[in-house]
Motif scaffolding. Sequence first.
Motif, PDB file in Angstrom:
ATOM      1  N   VAL A  48       1.051  -0.939  -0.100  1.00 17.22           N
ATOM      2  CA  VAL A  48       0.009  -0.171   0.315  1.00 17.22           C
ATOM      3  C   VAL A  48       0.747   1.847  -0.017  1.00 17.22           C
ATOM      4  O   VAL A  48       1.923   1.440   0.519  1.00 17.22           O
ATOM      5  N   GLU A  49       1.043   2.271  -0.731  1.00 22.54           N
ATOM      6  CA  GLU A  49       1.399   3.593  -0.830  1.00 22.54           C
ATOM      7  C   GLU A  49       0.590   4.766  -1.131  1.00 22.54           C
ATOM      8  O   GLU A  49      -0.511   5.039  -1.810  1.00 22.54           O
ATOM      9  N   ASN A  50       0.369   5.723  -0.550  1.00 19.74           N
ATOM     10  CA  ASN A  50       0.357   7.234  -0.359  1.00 19.74           C
ATOM     11  C   ASN A  50       0.987   7.991  -0.441  1.00 19.74           C
ATOM     12  O   ASN A  50       1.892   8.413   0.381  1.00 19.74           O
ATOM     13  N   HIS A  51       0.617   9.305  -0.946  1.00 19.34           N
ATOM     14  CA  HIS A  51       1.627  10.425  -0.403  1.00 19.34           C
ATOM     15  C   HIS A  51       1.294  10.889   0.432  1.00 19.34           C
ATOM     16  O   HIS A  51      -0.434  11.052   0.921  1.00 19.34           O
ATOM     17  N   PHE A  52       1.096  11.632   1.595  1.00 20.71           N
ATOM     18  CA  PHE A  52       0.513  12.509   2.717  1.00 20.71           C
ATOM     19  C   PHE A  52       1.378  14.208   2.556  1.00 20.71           C
ATOM     20  O   PHE A  52       2.768  13.978   2.092  1.00 20.71           O
ATOM     21  N   ASP A  53       0.358  15.045   3.215  1.00 18.05           N
ATOM     22  CA  ASP A  53       1.147  16.241   4.091  1.00 18.05           C
ATOM     23  C   ASP A  53       1.389  15.940   5.047  1.00 18.05           C
ATOM     24  O   ASP A  53       0.469  16.276   5.984  1.00 18.05           O
ATOM     25  N   ASP A  68       8.818   8.457   3.563  1.00 17.81           N
ATOM     26  CA  ASP A  68       9.922   9.276   3.125  1.00 17.81           C
ATOM     27  C   ASP A  68      10.256  10.646   2.935  1.00 17.81           C
ATOM     28  O   ASP A  68      10.294  11.363   2.531  1.00 17.81           O
ATOM     29  N   GLY A  69       9.435  11.002   3.987  1.00 18.38           N
ATOM     30  CA  GLY A  69       8.371  12.889   4.205  1.00 18.38           C
ATOM     31  C   GLY A  69       7.546  12.625   3.867  1.00 18.38           C
ATOM     32  O   GLY A  69       6.937  13.966   4.494  1.00 18.38           O
ATOM     33  N   ASN A  70       7.077  12.813   2.601  1.00 16.70           N
ATOM     34  CA  ASN A  70       5.970  12.613   1.692  1.00 16.70           C
ATOM     35  C   ASN A  70       4.811  11.563   1.505  1.00 16.70           C
ATOM     36  O   ASN A  70       4.015  11.978   0.217  1.00 16.70           O
ATOM     37  N   ARG A  71       6.083  10.593   1.359  1.00 13.85           N
ATOM     38  CA  ARG A  71       5.532   9.467   0.969  1.00 13.85           C
ATOM     39  C   ARG A  71       5.197   8.247   1.893  1.00 13.85           C
ATOM     40  O   ARG A  71       6.597   7.908   3.003  1.00 13.85           O
ATOM     41  N   PHE A  72       3.954   7.413   1.832  1.00 16.94           N
ATOM     42  CA  PHE A  72       4.618   5.894   2.802  1.00 16.94           C
ATOM     43  C   PHE A  72       3.946   5.125   1.924  1.00 16.94           C
ATOM     44  O   PHE A  72       3.137   4.779   1.329  1.00 16.94           O
ATOM     45  N   PHE A  73       5.149   4.187   2.929  1.00 19.29           N
ATOM     46  CA  PHE A  73       4.922   3.192   1.828  1.00 19.29           C
ATOM     47  C   PHE A  73       4.347   1.274   2.981  1.00 19.29           C
ATOM     48  O   PHE A  73       5.518   1.855   3.746  1.00 19.29           O
ATOM     49  N   VAL A  74       3.821   0.905   2.846  1.00 16.80           N
ATOM     50  CA  VAL A  74       3.848  -0.575   4.151  1.00 16.80           C
ATOM     51  C   VAL A  74       4.068  -2.227   2.865  1.00 16.80           C
ATOM     52  O   VAL A  74       3.487  -1.903   1.846  1.00 16.80           O
ATOM     53  N   HIS A  75       4.168  -2.366   3.016  1.00 18.00           N
ATOM     54  CA  HIS A  75       5.182  -3.846   2.111  1.00 18.00           C
ATOM     55  C   HIS A  75       4.721  -5.140   3.400  1.00 18.00           C
ATOM     56  O   HIS A  75       5.770  -5.073   4.093  1.00 18.00           O
TER      57      HIS A  75
END
Length: 340
Positions: free
Chosen positions: A285-290, A327-334
Amino acid sequence: MKAFLTAKYINITLHALIWGMLLLLPYIVSSPENQYSIGPIPGIFFTVAGVIHMGIFYGNAFYLCPRLLNRRYWWMYILAALLLLFVSFQLKYHIMATWFPGLLHNKAAYRFVFGPSVAVLVISLLYRKILDRIYEERRQKEKQAEQLSTELKFLRSQISPHFLFNVLTNMVSLARKKSDQLEPSLIMLSELMRYMLYNTGGAKVPLQKEVAYLDSYIALQQLRFGNDVDIRRELPATASLSNYTIEPMLLIPFVENAFKHGTGVEQPVIRIHLSVQEDVLTFEVENHFDPVQDTSKDDSSGIGLANVKSRLELLYHRHYTLAVKNDGNRFFVHLTLTLI
């Protein structure tokens, strides 16, 4: 309970076989020409002494040790054990004097007559210690299993209220927009609720049901956000997953988290990928966030990553890997999970 009874019967059978062989040993290894003797000990006396040894063994292992071998009564245990040996010596002596007077004059035979009583007492003491350790380990395992069951029920109970709140919020949003999608979304919601009510109480569920549930949840979110959020999902056909099972509602928290934190940014993109190869499930699951907006959000959505990690550790210990990157503005779950 059935396993316990089986182990009990096996234990009784082993004891019967061992003592049966010991009591009948003179008649197996010797012959009637020398009165079935083993060394200087006649066969009949050997068997009678074996019955006395049985009394020493079980009297010490199942009566004296459990009641007296502790910090409070240890001195009473020593006295009782010595008394048990004294009684066995007296019984053997009177048996020799009555039935086998010839043994009384054979001083070399005394160590074969009286020595086994001491050996049997020591063996019974060791047996009791081993038995206590096995019982304690079994009790600890049962206690741990009960604690894990209680904790797992608690973790599961945290899922439903939050998920229901989020989906109902989606329904309110569609109702305000007077969207034509409200009716199909309500139908999907009813299916989701049916799944939550009737499938999350057991240990595991078919993986195809879990994926169908996940797919319906994502579809509800698509109805809510429309083209405002770029949702990219890659889920396998449910028919290909019929041979696998999984802990219910294990994957949805990652998706909930992505929609909570990944929809309030410019040009939001949420990517969801699931595949199964050789009994190993891979979920991404991957998403960008502020980061600025994200600090103002509360913790009321989803059950949180800590909950998911707890469930994974409880149910798939050493059979999963979970990597969470930010990584600051990107959230990644594996997540990789062996479908045991």
